[in-house]
Scaffold this motif. Sequence first.
Motif, PDB file in Angstrom:
ATOM      1  N   ALA A   2       0.746  -1.663   0.275  1.00  0.00           N
ATOM      2  CA  ALA A   2      -0.327   0.143   0.059  1.00  0.00           C
ATOM      3  C   ALA A   2       1.376   1.721  -0.072  1.00  0.00           C
ATOM      4  CB  ALA A   2      -0.661  -0.190   1.385  1.00  0.00           C
ATOM      5  N   THR A   6       0.827   4.398  -2.829  1.00  0.00           N
ATOM      6  CA  THR A   6       0.738   5.827  -2.647  1.00  0.00           C
ATOM      7  C   THR A   6       2.182   6.790  -2.963  1.00  0.00           C
ATOM      8  OG1 THR A   6      -0.530   4.810  -0.540  1.00  0.00           O
ATOM      9  CG2 THR A   6       0.116   6.740  -0.863  1.00  0.00           C
ATOM     10  N   GLY A  75      -4.976   3.227  -1.340  1.00  0.00           N
ATOM     11  CA  GLY A  75      -3.818   2.638  -0.794  1.00  0.00           C
ATOM     12  C   GLY A  75      -3.632   1.011  -0.328  1.00  0.00           C
ATOM     13  N   LEU A  76      -4.188   0.754  -1.660  1.00  0.00           N
ATOM     14  CA  LEU A  76      -4.275  -1.186  -1.671  1.00  0.00           C
ATOM     15  C   LEU A  76      -3.327  -1.605  -2.813  1.00  0.00           C
ATOM     16  CD1 LEU A  76      -8.112  -2.502  -0.795  1.00  0.00           C
ATOM     17  CD2 LEU A  76      -5.793  -2.323   0.421  1.00  0.00           C
TER      18      LEU A  76
END
Length: 76
Positions: A2, A6, A75-76
């Motif tokens: 993640a 990001t 975020g994944l």
Amino acid sequence: MASVHTTLRSQGLVRPRQGRLLAGVCAGLGRRFGLDANVARLLFVLVLLVIPGSQLLIYPVLWLLMPSEDDAYPGL
């Protein structure tokens, strides 16, 4: 993973939804560096020809690391 997504997203490295041929890695690299997607693809292939065998590793790694532009969960 993640945090990698990001970080890459904040730097503008995402795989766009439009203009993909396979996974959108070269289109994303081209967009990030201000190149046409076809020029980015050509440069990618030329670099891969210089470094034998790397094409089996580099593209899939970038595919995994670069988030998709339309991820519902960035975020994944």
